[in-house]
Design a protein around this motif. Structure first.
Motif, short mmCIF file in Angstrom:
data_model
loop_
_atom_site.label_atom_id
_atom_site.label_comp_id
_atom_site.label_asym_id
_atom_site.label_seq_id
_atom_site.Cartn_x
_atom_site.Cartn_y
_atom_site.Cartn_z
N VAL A 95 78.91 -83.38 11.94
CA VAL A 95 79.32 -83.49 10.54
C VAL A 95 78.08 -83.69 9.67
O VAL A 95 77.20 -84.49 10.00
N LEU A 96 78.04 -82.95 8.57
CA LEU A 96 76.93 -83.11 7.62
C LEU A 96 77.49 -83.60 6.30
O LEU A 96 78.44 -83.02 5.74
N LEU A 97 76.90 -84.68 5.78
CA LEU A 97 77.28 -85.22 4.48
C LEU A 97 76.10 -85.02 3.53
O LEU A 97 75.00 -85.50 3.80
N LEU A 98 76.33 -84.32 2.43
CA LEU A 98 75.25 -83.99 1.50
C LEU A 98 75.46 -84.72 0.18
O LEU A 98 76.55 -84.67 -0.39
N GLU A 99 74.42 -85.38 -0.30
CA GLU A 99 74.53 -86.16 -1.54
C GLU A 99 73.39 -85.81 -2.49
O GLU A 99 72.22 -85.88 -2.10
N ALA A 100 73.76 -85.50 -3.72
CA ALA A 100 72.75 -85.12 -4.73
C ALA A 100 71.85 -86.31 -5.11
O ALA A 100 70.68 -86.11 -5.45
N HIS A 129 75.16 -86.45 10.25
CA HIS A 129 73.89 -86.35 9.52
C HIS A 129 74.14 -86.57 8.03
O HIS A 129 75.08 -85.99 7.48
N VAL A 130 73.31 -87.40 7.41
CA VAL A 130 73.45 -87.66 5.98
C VAL A 130 72.16 -87.22 5.30
O VAL A 130 71.07 -87.63 5.70
N LYS A 131 72.30 -86.36 4.30
CA LYS A 131 71.10 -85.89 3.58
C LYS A 131 71.22 -86.28 2.12
O LYS A 131 72.16 -85.88 1.44
N LYS A 132 70.24 -87.08 1.68
CA LYS A 132 70.23 -87.50 0.27
C LYS A 132 69.37 -86.56 -0.57
O LYS A 132 68.63 -85.75 -0.02
#
Ligand SMILES: Cc1cc2nc3c(=O)[nH]c(=O)nc-3n(C[C@H](O)[C@H](O)[C@H](O)COP(=O)(O)OP(=O)(O)OC[C@H]3O[C@@H](n4cnc5c(N)ncnc54)[C@H](O)[C@@H]3O)c2cc1C
Length: 602
Positions: free
Chosen positions: A65-70, A252-255
């Motif tokens: 799972v990928l979580l993308l945050e601006a 995975h969390v990408k800020k």
């Protein structure tokens, strides 16, 4: 004594820095992750919904799972409840503004309402005032009646109880009782000003029973139930992701990662990935199973439209080839509350005095005003259109803030009040440190609808926001009645005992109207059209027979495969309360539906 004061102050500062660093260390655990080319699920936006969803989907260890945050990381200072207003002034806010209007937000700079939104891990749950409400059972029953099976109050109740970790001691123990074991903390806040006590008592004196407005009957007055625990804001990031940081390798969390497009095959009408701008470049990431958009009620419609999902005519106007002609961006709803200013003899919260090392020290010892969620202390629900029915469906909420507009400079800036109007109304009060408070009459079931449109096809550009407040005559009418209800409370003994009285100052633009007449209050509402930040509805849930529907009852975008929306956008009608809790509910239910649809049964 002086020595020990300074000694303690130093220790308190060090404690503040230690806690801040501990939090940043947690956040930094995400930074080493390298993006894969393909994930099972991509969740866009780590707000209230996105954090919950990513945490639940990644419970299946076989799914990547990928979580993308601006936005960037959440920080400890953001989690001090009283800091809420200040956060709107920083880069963790998208800083949206509505288009100018001649009929609302007239006291604001350029007649534009400021519409803050969280741009940070946790999204708007990091900016919000932490007021916790479920809304009315009737809200969910109406959703179901509109052709959305599975969304009646009976159906959704288990999801409320799944995410709730309520420590409200006198919560209604009946069948609607709150959950006690979930990730999202709910507690009463302290300290309480005498103003809040007076509000609760005056409401009771006026006939409103005291009790749990999240229980069997919504029409109650109560001290605020808030998403606060251990003196700390309980954001979605803290609730759902902090316990997993560094432990869940399949998440995975990408800020600082702005998703610019959902990739959809125009032939098969299937979503297969996203484009994301991060670390100075735009890259493609593929989704094996689904893309879930949880970017909030402003950014979700923007992203869908940028991806070819939206009103075909409007998309063509900005040069985007439509893939699915859907009513994206319509049905925009919000709650407004034109606060009424009161004066009193009881000490109100004076924000200036709060930012001291002493206040910080008190905060660490579980004392002092820094723990109040932006000053909101108590709340009540009225069914003004159905006053004889004890089980009525609330149409107005009142809530009290134990300080005035003049006691907190950040509030004026956050609202974007015109300096000359502020000076005229509140300048003297500010200079004399006058004690006062605000009652906000919040209109719960407005009939006006606004719209989000693209300004251009550039993803970095803010969309156009038309709030259209008061475009339906019911809305101004109920607003005025809400204000009158607030003012009537001042007659009750409990308020009289603290010398509570209306601020006898007329708004410059309304001075031609008879003081306290309904026309005056209507004018007041058109000037002080304060949003309570509940934008929603712009990707409406409904059956395919409903031309306004964007997603079905399983939150799948109509006509597109492998694409869902799960956030405040899907609400067909905004719930009669504060929506942060209901957005957790949407995310929890979405996660279960996705698990079912992909044959992962817990
Ligand atoms: C100032 C304020 C006060 C409020 N007070 C209360 C309250 O007291 N009680 C209450 O119940 N509700 C309150 N609300 C409302 C509540 O917080 C929201 O309804 C709720 O947070 C909405 O959740 P969401 O998941 O729909 O959107 P959000 O929480 O806004 O999350 C959306 C996330 O997506 C990210 N994002 C957007 N676009 C992209 C993109 N293209 N790429 C990557 N990431 C993207 C955003 O940065 C954000 O983090 C308040 C809101 C605000 C702003």
């Amino acid at each position: 004594a002086e020595q020990s004061y300074y000694g303690n102050s130093m220790l308190d500062m060090m404690e503040f820095m230690r806690r801040g660093q501990a939090q940043l260390d947690l956040e930094a655990l995400d930074n080493g992750q390298k993006l894969l080319t393909k994930y099972d699920f991509i969740v866009v936006g780590a707000g209230t919904a996105g954090c919950a969803l990513a945490a639940r989907l990644s419970e299946n260890p076989r799914w990547k799972v990928l979580l993308l945050e601006a936005g960037g990381p959440e920080s400890y200072a953001m989690d001090m409840p009283i800091a809420a207003h200040y956060l709107q002034l920083g880069e963790m806010n998208w800083k949206y503004r509505t288009e100018p209007s001649a009929s609302y937000c007239l006291a604001m700079n350029n007649n534009r309402c400021n519409w803050p939104r969280g741009k940070v891990m946790g999204g708007s749950s990091v900016l919000n005032y932490m007021m916790y409400t479920r809304g009315s059972r009737r809200d969910y029953d109406r959703w179901a009646e509109l052709g959305n099976p599975g969304w009646s109050y009976r159906d959704v109740l288990p999801y409320f109880r799944k995410y709730e970790a309520s420590s409200i001691p006198d919560a209604d123990p009946g069948p609607t009782r709150p959950g006690r074991q979930g990730p999202v903390k709910i507690s009463y806040t302290e300290p309480r000003t005498r103003i809040a006590d007076a509000f609760v008592r005056a409401s009771q004196e006026a006939g409103m029973p005291r009790g749990d407005y999240n229980g069997e009957t919504q029409l109650r007055v109560s001290y605020l139930q808030a998403n606060v625990y251990n003196e700390t804001r309980w954001s979605s990031n803290r609730a759902y992701l902090y316990p997993l940081k560094g432990k869940r390798t399949n998440l995975h969390v990408k800020k600082n990662a702005l998703v610019t497009k959902v990739l959809i095959d125009p032939q098969t009408k299937t979503a297969y990935g996203i484009m994301v701008q991060t670390e100075g470049r735009v890259q493609k990431v593929l989704a094996r199973r689904e893309v879930v958009v949880s970017a909030g009620a402003i950014n979700t419609p923007q992203l869908l439209m940028l991806s070819g999902v939206g009103p075909a005519k409007h998309l063509r106007e900005v040069g985007i080839k439509p893939i699915a002609d859907l009513a994206v961006g319509y049905n925009l709803q919000d709650h407004i509350a034109p606060a009424v200013s009161m004066l009193c003899n009881a000490t109100s919260l004076q924000i200036r005095e709060m930012f001291s090392v002493k206040a910080l020290g008190d905060y660490f010892r579980g004392r002092g005003p820094l723990r109040t969620p932006g000053g909101v202390e108590a709340i009540s629900f009225y069914a003004l259109d159905d006053p004889k029915n004890p089980q009525g469906w609330a149409d107005v909420e009142l809530f009290v803030v134990g300080g005035g507009l003049q006691t907190n400079v950040a509030l004026r800036l956050a609202l974007g009040l015109r300096p000359e109007i502020y000076e005229d109304m509140f300048g003297d009060l500010e200079r004399s440190n006058a004690n006062g408070f605000l009652i906000f009459p919040m209109v719960l079931r407005a009939k006006s609808r606004g719209r989000i449109k693209l300004r251009s096809r550039r993803p970095q550009e803010h969309p156009l926001i038309y709030a259209n407040y008061f475009s339906h005559p019911y809305d101004l009418n109920i607003t005025v009645r809400g204000i009158e209800q607030a003012v009537r409370l001042l007659e009750e003994p409990a308020f009289r005992a603290i010398g509570a009285r209306l601020l006898e100052k007329r708004l410059p633009g309304c001075s031609h109207l008879r003081w306290r007449s309904s026309d005056y209050w209507a004018c007041h509402a058109r000037h002080f059209t304060f949003t309570i930040y509940h934008y929603s509805g712009t990707a409406k849930m409904g059956p395919s027979s409903d031309p306004a529907a964007v997603v079905d009852a399983r939150l799948r975008v109509h006509g597109i495969r492998n694409l869902r929306v799960a956030d405040a956008s899907i609400m067909p009608h905004l719930i009669s309360g504060h929506p942060n809790g209901p957005v957790y509910l949407i995310a929890e239910k979405a996660a279960d539906m996705i698990k079912q649809d992909h044959n992962y049964v817990l």
